[in-house]
Design a protein around this motif. Structure first.
Motif, PDB file in Angstrom:
ATOM      1  N   ALA A  32      -4.840   7.388  -6.281  1.00  0.00           N
ATOM      2  CA  ALA A  32      -4.727   7.811  -4.882  1.00  0.00           C
ATOM      3  C   ALA A  32      -6.091   8.017  -4.250  1.00  0.00           C
ATOM      4  CB  ALA A  32      -3.895   9.082  -4.791  1.00  0.00           C
ATOM      5  N   LEU A 107      -1.460  13.150   0.849  1.00  0.00           N
ATOM      6  CA  LEU A 107      -0.596  12.620  -0.206  1.00  0.00           C
ATOM      7  C   LEU A 107       0.722  13.370  -0.169  1.00  0.00           C
ATOM      8  CD1 LEU A 107      -0.232  10.791  -2.749  1.00  0.00           C
ATOM      9  CD2 LEU A 107      -1.067  12.733  -4.104  1.00  0.00           C
ATOM     10  N   GLN A 136      -1.113   8.591   1.768  1.00  0.00           N
ATOM     11  CA  GLN A 136      -0.375   7.827   0.768  1.00  0.00           C
ATOM     12  C   GLN A 136       0.855   8.605   0.310  1.00  0.00           C
ATOM     13  OE1 GLN A 136      -3.367   5.748  -2.121  1.00  0.00           O
ATOM     14  NE2 GLN A 136      -4.368   7.551  -1.282  1.00  0.00           N
ATOM     15  N   TYR A 178       5.925   0.383   4.440  1.00  0.00           N
ATOM     16  CA  TYR A 178       4.852   0.758   3.527  1.00  0.00           C
ATOM     17  C   TYR A 178       4.302  -0.473   2.814  1.00  0.00           C
ATOM     18  CZ  TYR A 178       6.360   5.641   3.989  1.00  0.00           C
ATOM     19  OH  TYR A 178       6.669   6.884   4.470  1.00  0.00           O
ATOM     20  N   THR A 180       2.590  -1.490  -0.975  1.00  0.00           N
ATOM     21  CA  THR A 180       2.465  -0.994  -2.346  1.00  0.00           C
ATOM     22  C   THR A 180       1.047  -1.244  -2.844  1.00  0.00           C
ATOM     23  OG1 THR A 180       4.781  -1.577  -2.726  1.00  0.00           O
ATOM     24  CG2 THR A 180       3.428  -1.134  -4.667  1.00  0.00           C
ATOM     25  N   LEU A 242       2.965   3.901  -5.609  1.00  0.00           N
ATOM     26  CA  LEU A 242       1.912   4.469  -4.772  1.00  0.00           C
ATOM     27  C   LEU A 242       1.845   3.620  -3.516  1.00  0.00           C
ATOM     28  CD1 LEU A 242      -0.342   6.568  -4.419  1.00  0.00           C
ATOM     29  CD2 LEU A 242      -1.893   4.958  -5.555  1.00  0.00           C
ATOM     30  N   ARG A 244       1.064   3.042   0.848  1.00  0.00           N
ATOM     31  CA  ARG A 244       0.372   3.372   2.086  1.00  0.00           C
ATOM     32  C   ARG A 244       1.158   2.824   3.250  1.00  0.00           C
ATOM     33  NH1 ARG A 244      -5.987   2.296   2.429  1.00  0.00           N
ATOM     34  NH2 ARG A 244      -5.413   2.905   4.545  1.00  0.00           N
TER      35      ARG A 244
END
Length: 248
Positions: A32, A107, A136, A178, A180, A242, A244
């Motif tokens: 992250a 996060l 994120q 999003y 990945t 994870l 964004r």
């Protein structure tokens, strides 16, 4: 026994509360690459192990953990004090969907708790409300390793479309707006460690607490073990994404 208490006891020997080991948890959090004074939110934090690991990796960060389990939050508060994290972690006893905050987060975590919002897509829409535009999300979700037979669906109380396969799960995340940037797919060994810990911790507690609560805990452990070994083992997978904000 209260189901939240059963879950809390079952996670005593595997506090990560997901089929992931320590090394992979740390790798996900390090990927992250948070700014020093990052704000972290954990929706459905349970015992807040993910939250505390993040605070240990990012010693100037602060965090909020949200969960409906009073037992898990009480345990989290004690563990945070032991690890010297109390001043940087706030715990909130309420449903994840009801949490509000005045500032966005760098996060947002929701690992193994997407049911609190009604599924992966709904979870990601909820996460967006809390997320800084450059922030994120770290989201752990089940997926079908192979098409589930009717008896497995019945044991899980699930519908075939409740989960997608791995590719479909990534697509669902990206269709929600999003991108990945990393992921970890749990292995069979990860699952076995998690499930043997879950059922074993609960069984040990039951044997140490004879009586109605012990009987209920032992029955829950045996039912869960049967559902795993004779139901979803090698059928249900788990991936931690994870993400964004971004377009496909």
């Amino acid at each position: 026994m209260d189901r939240q208490l059963i879950s809390h006891i079952a996670h005593r020997d595997h506090p990560i509360a997901a089929p992931i080991d320590d090394a992979q948890l740390e790798r996900l959090l390090r990927r992250a690459r948070l700014r020093p004074e990052a704000r972290i939110l954990d929706l459905g934090c349970g015992g807040a192990e993910w939250t505390m690991r993040a605070l240990e990796l990012y010693p100037e960060a602060t965090a909020d953990g949200v969960d409906v389990s009073e037992a898990a939050l009480t345990s989290a508060a004690g563990e945070a004090a032991r690890r010297g994290l109390t001043d940087r972690m706030r715990l909130h006893h309420l449903a994840a969907a009801d949490f509000t905050a005045g500032e966005p987060y760098d996060l947002v975590l929701c690992v193994g708790a997407t049911h609190a919002f009604g599924g992966l897509t709904e979870t990601l829409h909820a996460v967006r409300r809390h997320l800084h535009p450059a922030g994120q999300a770290l989201v752990g979700e089940g997926f079908w390793e192979k098409p589930p037979p009717p008896q497995t669906l019945a044991r899980l109380g699930a519908e075939p479309e409740e989960y997608a396969d791995l590719a479909g799960t990534v697509n669902r995340a990206e269709d929600a707006g999003y991108a990945t940037v990393y992921a970890y797919t749990s292995t069979r060994a990860d699952w076995d460690e998690y499930e043997w810990s879950w059922t074993g911790s609960l069984t040990r507690w039951a044997l140490d607490h004879p009586g109605p609560d012990g009987d209920a805990a032992l029955a829950a452990a045996r039912d869960h073990r049967d559902m795993w070994l004779n139901g979803y083992r090698d059928i249900l997978g788990f991936v931690t994404l994870l993400l964004r904000l971004g377009s496909r």
